[in-house]
Design an enzyme around this catalytic site. Structure first.
Site, PDB file in Angstrom:
ATOM      1  N   ARG A  43       0.828  -1.207   0.000  1.00 36.99           N
ATOM      2  CA  ARG A  43       0.000   0.000   0.000  1.00 36.99           C
ATOM      3  C   ARG A  43       0.868   1.264   0.000  1.00 36.99           C
ATOM      4  O   ARG A  43       0.519   2.254  -0.655  1.00 36.99           O
ATOM      5  CB  ARG A  43      -0.938  -0.024   1.213  1.00 36.99           C
ATOM      6  N   HIS A  47       0.533   4.066  -2.863  1.00 33.64           N
ATOM      7  CA  HIS A  47       0.160   5.452  -2.564  1.00 33.64           C
ATOM      8  C   HIS A  47       1.288   6.438  -2.893  1.00 33.64           C
ATOM      9  O   HIS A  47       1.028   7.596  -3.194  1.00 33.64           O
ATOM     10  CB  HIS A  47      -0.285   5.599  -1.104  1.00 33.64           C
ATOM     11  N   HIS A 170      -6.033  -6.190  -3.443  1.00 32.89           N
ATOM     12  CA  HIS A 170      -6.901  -6.301  -2.266  1.00 32.89           C
ATOM     13  C   HIS A 170      -7.103  -7.748  -1.816  1.00 32.89           C
ATOM     14  O   HIS A 170      -7.930  -8.003  -0.944  1.00 32.89           O
ATOM     15  CB  HIS A 170      -8.233  -5.585  -2.508  1.00 32.89           C
ATOM     16  N   TRP A 186     -10.242  -8.855   3.194  1.00 34.11           N
ATOM     17  CA  TRP A 186     -11.047  -9.224   2.024  1.00 34.11           C
ATOM     18  C   TRP A 186     -11.226 -10.736   1.905  1.00 34.11           C
ATOM     19  O   TRP A 186     -12.090 -11.207   1.168  1.00 34.11           O
ATOM     20  CB  TRP A 186     -10.389  -8.691   0.748  1.00 34.11           C
TER      21      TRP A 186
HETATM   22 FE1  DDH Z   1      -6.313  -0.317  -1.582  1.00 34.10          FE
HETATM   23  N1  DDH Z   1      -7.280   0.189   0.143  1.00 34.10           N
HETATM   24  N2  DDH Z   1      -7.618   0.804  -2.670  1.00 34.10           N
HETATM   25  N3  DDH Z   1      -5.296  -0.764  -3.284  1.00 34.10           N
HETATM   26  N4  DDH Z   1      -5.008  -1.396  -0.467  1.00 34.10           N
HETATM   27  C1  DDH Z   1      -6.985  -0.245   1.400  1.00 34.10           C
HETATM   28  C2  DDH Z   1      -6.028  -1.177   1.753  1.00 34.10           C
HETATM   29  C3  DDH Z   1      -5.117  -1.718   0.850  1.00 34.10           C
HETATM   30  C4  DDH Z   1      -8.678   1.521  -2.173  1.00 34.10           C
HETATM   31  C5  DDH Z   1      -8.956   1.742  -0.819  1.00 34.10           C
HETATM   32  C6  DDH Z   1      -8.316   1.090   0.220  1.00 34.10           C
HETATM   33  C7  DDH Z   1      -5.619  -0.349  -4.543  1.00 34.10           C
HETATM   34  C8  DDH Z   1      -6.816   0.277  -4.908  1.00 34.10           C
HETATM   35  C9  DDH Z   1      -7.725   0.817  -4.039  1.00 34.10           C
HETATM   36  C10 DDH Z   1      -3.943  -2.115  -0.990  1.00 34.10           C
HETATM   37  C11 DDH Z   1      -3.450  -2.047  -2.276  1.00 34.10           C
HETATM   38  C12 DDH Z   1      -4.083  -1.391  -3.342  1.00 34.10           C
HETATM   39  C13 DDH Z   1      -7.854   0.411   2.329  1.00 34.10           C
HETATM   40  C14 DDH Z   1      -7.840   0.195   3.833  1.00 34.10           C
HETATM   41  C15 DDH Z   1      -8.682   1.228   1.607  1.00 34.10           C
HETATM   42  C16 DDH Z   1      -9.779   2.115   2.156  1.00 34.10           C
HETATM   43  C17 DDH Z   1      -6.749   1.026   4.495  1.00 34.10           C
HETATM   44  C18 DDH Z   1      -6.695   0.781   5.983  1.00 34.10           C
HETATM   45  O1  DDH Z   1      -7.720   1.022   6.656  1.00 34.10           O
HETATM   46  O2  DDH Z   1      -5.637   0.330   6.479  1.00 34.10           O
HETATM   47  C19 DDH Z   1      -9.494   2.014  -3.268  1.00 34.10           C
HETATM   48  C20 DDH Z   1     -10.730   2.871  -3.123  1.00 34.10           C
HETATM   49  C21 DDH Z   1      -8.921   1.547  -4.423  1.00 34.10           C
HETATM   50  C22 DDH Z   1      -9.439   1.713  -5.817  1.00 34.10           C
HETATM   51  O3  DDH Z   1     -10.356   2.577  -6.033  1.00 34.10           O
HETATM   52  C23 DDH Z   1      -9.164   0.963  -6.817  1.00 34.10           C
HETATM   53  C24 DDH Z   1      -4.561  -0.661  -5.444  1.00 34.10           C
HETATM   54  C25 DDH Z   1      -4.551  -0.302  -6.933  1.00 34.10           C
HETATM   55  C26 DDH Z   1      -3.588  -1.311  -4.709  1.00 34.10           C
HETATM   56  C27 DDH Z   1      -2.249  -1.835  -5.154  1.00 34.10           C
HETATM   57  O4  DDH Z   1      -1.418  -2.130  -4.370  1.00 34.10           O
HETATM   58  C28 DDH Z   1      -1.926  -1.998  -6.575  1.00 34.10           C
HETATM   59  C29 DDH Z   1      -3.394  -2.965   0.051  1.00 34.10           C
HETATM   60  C30 DDH Z   1      -2.256  -3.961  -0.112  1.00 34.10           C
HETATM   61  C31 DDH Z   1      -4.138  -2.723   1.210  1.00 34.10           C
HETATM   62  C32 DDH Z   1      -3.980  -3.390   2.583  1.00 34.10           C
HETATM   63  C33 DDH Z   1      -3.135  -2.523   3.484  1.00 34.10           C
HETATM   64  C34 DDH Z   1      -2.945  -3.101   4.869  1.00 34.10           C
HETATM   65  O5  DDH Z   1      -2.407  -2.360   5.720  1.00 34.10           O
HETATM   66  O6  DDH Z   1      -3.295  -4.244   5.141  1.00 34.10           O
END
Ligand code: DDH
Length: 285
Positions: A43, A47, A170, A186
C-alpha cells in the site's frame, strides 16, 4: 594536473539484491496485524506512486514525497507511517538509496515474497523536497463507484484492464477503522498474494454491514470478510467485470497482468537515468 567533476551517482552505490533481502527480513512480525508488514508495504508503494497526473506530469513515486508531513498527512495515507517506520533502519543502513526507490522496492519485495509474481523494477528515483508534494485528493475514495475509479486511474494513464488487475492487490491485508474507517480483511489469507479478491467478489453474497461506521459490505455467510463500495464497482460494472471473471478463473493471467501494471504504476512520472538496469529479483523462498 587532471581532475574530473564526475562522481558516481548515489543510486549506483547501492547493492539492490542486498536491500531486497533485508526488506524481506522485515516482513514477518507476529505482533503486527496478520503477522506481516507485506500488505502495508504494498500500500505504501502504491500510494507513493498513485498521485501521478499524466497531463501535468506531476506526482508519482519520484521524489519520495510521501515521507513529508504535507503528503503523509493526507487522509488516504493514514497508517502508512507503520510501513515507513519499519523501513527507516534500512535507509540508515543504505544511505545512498533514495526513499523513493526504497518504498517502491518494498512493494515489489512484498508482492514476491507473499507468493505473487516477479515484478520488474528499476532504481534511480531521486528524493525531492516538501515543496514537491502533490495536493490532497489524488488517490481513490473508497466510498465511490466505477466513474470515480475510472477518473482517478485514467488520470494516471491506466485502462480498464490494468485497473481491474491492480485492484487484485486487495487479496492482501485489511481495512483498519483507525486508518480508513473501514473494517476487515477481504479474505481468509491476507498475507498471501492470490487471485482471491476476484473469487471472493464473485462467489459471495455481499450485504451492507450493520454498524455505525462508513457504508461497506460484508459477506452474508460468515460476516468475516469485507468489500469497499469501490471494490463492488468491479462486480457491478460490466466492463470491469469481464476482467474480474477472467482473473477469478485464471490465476496465471492475473499474475502476469498484475506484474505488468504494478511495474508501470511504480514508474509513473519517473525520469530514470539512461543506464539504470532493470532488476528481476529472485524470490527468496
Ligand atoms: Fe487499496 N485500500 N484501494 N489498493 N489497499 C486499502 C487497503 C489496501 C482503495 C482503498 C483502500 C488499490 C486500490 C484501491 C492495498 C493495495 C491497493 C484500504 C484500507 C482502503 C480504504 C486502508 C486501511 O484502513 O488500512 C481504493 C478505493 C482503491 C481503488 O479505487 C481501486 C490498489 C490499486 C492497490 C495496489 O497495491 C496496486 C493494500 C495492499 C491494502 C492493505 C493494506 C494493509 O495495511 O493491510
Amino acid at each position: 594536473y587532471f581532475y574530473s567533476n564526475e562522481t558516481t551517482p548515489s543510486w549506483k552505490k547501492v547493492n539492490y539484491n542486498s536491500v531486497y533481502k533485508d526488506i524481506a527480513g522485515l516482513l514477518e512480525d507476529e505482533d503486527y496485524d496478520d503477522g506481516s508488514y507485506g500488505p502495508v508495504f504494498v500500500r505504501l508503494a502504491w500510494h507513493a506512486s498513485g498521485t501521478y497526473d499524466k497531463k501535468t506530469r506531476t506526482g508519482g513515486s519520484d521524489g519520495g514525497t510521501i515521507r513529508h508531513p504535507a503528503e503523509a498527512g493526507h487522509g488516504a495515507n493514514n497508517g502508512l507511517e507503520h510501513a515507513r517506520d519499519r523501513l527507516e533502519p534500512l535507509k540508515k543502513q543504505y544511505p545512498n538509496i533514495s526513499y523513493a526507490d526504497l518504498y517502491t522496492l518494498a512493494g515489489v519485495v512484498a508482492v514476491q515474497e507473499l507468493g505473487g509474481p516477479t515484478v520488474r523494477w528499476r532504481p534511480g528515483r531521486e528524493d525531492k523536497t516538501e515543496a514537491d508534494c502533490t495536493p490532497d485528493g489524488r488517490l481513490p475514495d473508497a466510498s465511490q463507484g466505477a466513474d470515480h475509479v475510472r477518473d482517478i486511474f485514467y488520470r494516471m494513464g491506466f485502462n480498464d484492464q490494468e485497473i481491474a488487475a491492480l485492484v487484485g492487490a486487495h487479496a492482501l491485508g485489511r481495512c483498519h477503522t483507525s486508518r480508513s474507517g473501514f473494517e476487515g480483511p477481504w479474505n481468509a489469507s491476507p498475507t498471501s498474494f492470490t487471485n482471491f479478491f476476484y473469487t471472493e467478489l464473485l462467489n459471495n453474497t455481499w450485504v451492507p454491514k450493520k454498524w455505525n461506521g462508513p457504508f461497506q459490505y460484508v459477506d452474508k455467510q460468515s460476516g468475516q470478510f469485507m468489500m469497499l463500495p469501490a471494490d463492488m464497482a468491479f462486480k457491478k460494472d460490466s466492463e470491469f467485470r469481464k476482467y474480474v471473471e477472467k482473473y477469478a478463473a485464471d490465476q496465471d493471467a492475473f499474475f502476469e497482468d498484475f506484474a505488468k501494471a504494478f511495474a508501470k504504476l511504480l514508474e509513473l512520472g519517473v525520469k530514470f537515468p539512461e543506464d539504470a538496469p532493470v532488476y528481476e529479483f529472485k524470490t527468496l523462498e
